[in-house]
Design an enzyme around this catalytic site. Sequence first.
Site, PDB file in Angstrom:
ATOM      1  N   LYS A 220     -14.562   1.359   7.579  1.00  0.00           N
ATOM      2  CA  LYS A 220     -13.353   0.710   7.076  1.00  0.00           C
ATOM      3  C   LYS A 220     -12.262   1.766   7.067  1.00  0.00           C
ATOM      4  O   LYS A 220     -12.343   2.755   6.328  1.00  0.00           O
ATOM      5  CB  LYS A 220     -13.560   0.193   5.648  1.00  0.00           C
TER       6      LYS A 220
ATOM      7  N   GLU B 140     -12.521  -2.892   9.839  1.00  0.00           N
ATOM      8  CA  GLU B 140     -13.230  -3.285   8.623  1.00  0.00           C
ATOM      9  C   GLU B 140     -14.719  -3.309   8.902  1.00  0.00           C
ATOM     10  O   GLU B 140     -15.141  -3.702  10.001  1.00  0.00           O
ATOM     11  CB  GLU B 140     -12.818  -4.691   8.197  1.00  0.00           C
TER      12      GLU B 140
ATOM     13  N   HIS C  45      -0.189  -7.764   9.029  1.00  0.00           N
ATOM     14  CA  HIS C  45      -0.391  -6.363   8.645  1.00  0.00           C
ATOM     15  C   HIS C  45      -0.085  -5.384   9.789  1.00  0.00           C
ATOM     16  O   HIS C  45       0.661  -4.425   9.617  1.00  0.00           O
ATOM     17  CB  HIS C  45      -1.819  -6.132   8.163  1.00  0.00           C
TER      18      HIS C  45
ATOM     19  N   LYS D 202       0.852  -1.200   0.000  1.00  0.00           N
ATOM     20  CA  LYS D 202       0.000   0.000   0.000  1.00  0.00           C
ATOM     21  C   LYS D 202       0.883   1.244   0.000  1.00  0.00           C
ATOM     22  O   LYS D 202       1.877   1.305   0.712  1.00  0.00           O
ATOM     23  CB  LYS D 202      -0.926  -0.008   1.220  1.00  0.00           C
TER      24      LYS D 202
ATOM     25  N   ASP E 207      -4.980 -13.510  11.376  1.00  0.00           N
ATOM     26  CA  ASP E 207      -5.334 -13.008  10.049  1.00  0.00           C
ATOM     27  C   ASP E 207      -4.789 -11.598   9.813  1.00  0.00           C
ATOM     28  O   ASP E 207      -4.429 -11.256   8.692  1.00  0.00           O
ATOM     29  CB  ASP E 207      -6.865 -13.005   9.916  1.00  0.00           C
TER      30      ASP E 207
HETATM   31  C1  BG6 Z   1      -6.444  -9.878   4.421  1.00  0.00           C
HETATM   32  C2  BG6 Z   1      -7.256 -10.593   5.456  1.00  0.00           C
HETATM   33  O1  BG6 Z   1      -5.087 -10.183   4.589  1.00  0.00           O
HETATM   34  O2  BG6 Z   1      -6.626  -8.481   4.565  1.00  0.00           O
HETATM   35  C3  BG6 Z   1      -8.725 -10.221   5.338  1.00  0.00           C
HETATM   36  O3  BG6 Z   1      -7.111 -11.995   5.287  1.00  0.00           O
HETATM   37  C4  BG6 Z   1      -8.898  -8.726   5.358  1.00  0.00           C
HETATM   38  O4  BG6 Z   1      -9.485 -10.826   6.364  1.00  0.00           O
HETATM   39  C5  BG6 Z   1      -7.951  -8.055   4.364  1.00  0.00           C
HETATM   40  O5  BG6 Z   1     -10.243  -8.430   5.039  1.00  0.00           O
HETATM   41  C6  BG6 Z   1      -7.986  -6.553   4.519  1.00  0.00           C
HETATM   42  O6  BG6 Z   1      -7.241  -5.976   3.493  1.00  0.00           O
HETATM   43  P1  BG6 Z   1      -7.535  -4.511   2.986  1.00  0.00           P
HETATM   44  O7  BG6 Z   1      -6.526  -4.285   1.930  1.00  0.00           O
HETATM   45  O8  BG6 Z   1      -8.949  -4.506   2.492  1.00  0.00           O
HETATM   46  O9  BG6 Z   1      -7.372  -3.611   4.183  1.00  0.00           O
END
Ligand code: BG6
Length: 508
Positions: free
Chosen positions: A354, A225, A249, A191, A244
Amino acid sequence: MPNGIQAPPAVLVIFGAAGDLTWRKLVPALFDLFLDRRLPEHFAVLGVDKRPMTHQEFVDHLQQGVTQFCRPGRFDEDSWKAFTAHVHDYVSADFDDDKAFQDLATRLNEIDGQWDVKATRVFYLATSPGLVEMVTRQLGRAGLAAEVDRARIVVEKPFGRDLVSAKALNRMLNDVFQEQQVFRIDHYLGKETVQNMLAFRFANALFEPIWDRRYIDHVQITVSEQVGVEHRGGYYEHAGALRDMVQNHLLQVLCLVAMEPIISFDADEIRTKKVDVLRAIRAIAPGDVHRLAVRGQYAGGWLQGEKAVAYRQEPDVAPDSATETFAALKLFVDNWRWQDVPFYLRTGKRLPVKVSEVFIQFRPVPHQAFPASAVQDWRPNLMMIRIQPDEGIVIRFQAKHPGPHMHLSPVNMRFDYQKAFKAAAPEAYETLLLDVMRGDATLFMRADQVEAAWSVLMPVLEVWAESTPADFPNYRAGDWGPEAAQVLIASDGRAWLLPTLEDDGEGE
Ligand code: BG6
């Protein structure tokens, strides 16, 4: 050619070519790269999957995904036709079929012959985690891992489900491929704003002198989210929010906030500095897990005027599931820079908005010289780094209110990525796919990074696995997680900052 970045001749072999990731992310990203003329003239996609499909059916299937997910939102038939000339084959095969891999090797040699180059070979495992070992070993047996300089394997998360399995996975991958050939994708690192954190911190002299425990009170990282678990219940039941999202992340974002200045823009230098952060994170004693970590699971509720079902009623989810859909943590980085500065992390599904955002909360001024009447609205400096959506950075400081009296108010100085550069940011997968083809591993997870991140979370995972949460579900869809998450931070006399959604970037 925009930005002058193009990959060398490359063949991308996608295992799991009929699956969701290929359809939703990989091929739309390739198509965007193609439209931006970043793909080389010699470029081919080969798809491999179990599902029987003709080449034309495969192309039609991809077109549906691209129509929904490509960046411009629409495109003309000619561009699509030109792109599909690069989609060479779709092979319907079981991954345990040795012959399919021998045929693949032959086909790759043929392509080299046609192009008269030794093209880069990227083997992308867009498969379920259970198939990673089989495909990797097959590639090894077919001799496709041997050419270290041009054969690369791309592996998606999850990288194991705990420290032991991550180590086993790394051993297996390194048994067949050398570490420099292995590209572990954490799409957050692709990103733009996440990458910008390096530029922001290390290309400016302004922030580094105050980037430590003397000036910073605490750091908050929120990745929230609105979506629920959608159709991924089968996977998510065995993962949960900690595995996850936090293991990869959120901890990667924390590393970028906390890492020491880099000496060069070298992939290993950057990754080593990040590993240093992970290794400095204070180990959580099992007895402290209840104090430093909170888990939650969503009940039904309403989000944006729509009814949302409880996690336990989602498809492929057990009616008494103990899987967490929300996690919050308080961590400390034990080094000179960050000693005793708390890092509060939270992430969850079915939260009100989100948004992914980092808050750097600075300390109050050491001496308050203004009269009480002047500082009624006074708040310490705050920096808000918005990863998505509306990528940008906001810095809050005090200013004198216009008028005859000395009255201070917080104001915001805003950098808006899109307005500043007047260009749409590429999708994370575009950046990452291009980087794999070019052999740049900066934005990919090294084996030791993955293992260090698991080490941080193991005590929490172990304690949570031993005790079934009695209060699940403990937050309504549309709430900011369970009450205990508020307590986690409130017990330190602080509060979670709300996202800077409004135009004025108000962070509370
Ligand atoms: C993924 C997860 O790695 O990242 C998901 O497995 C999650 O559960 C997603 O929804 C979120 O990614 P982004 O780019 O939409 O923030």
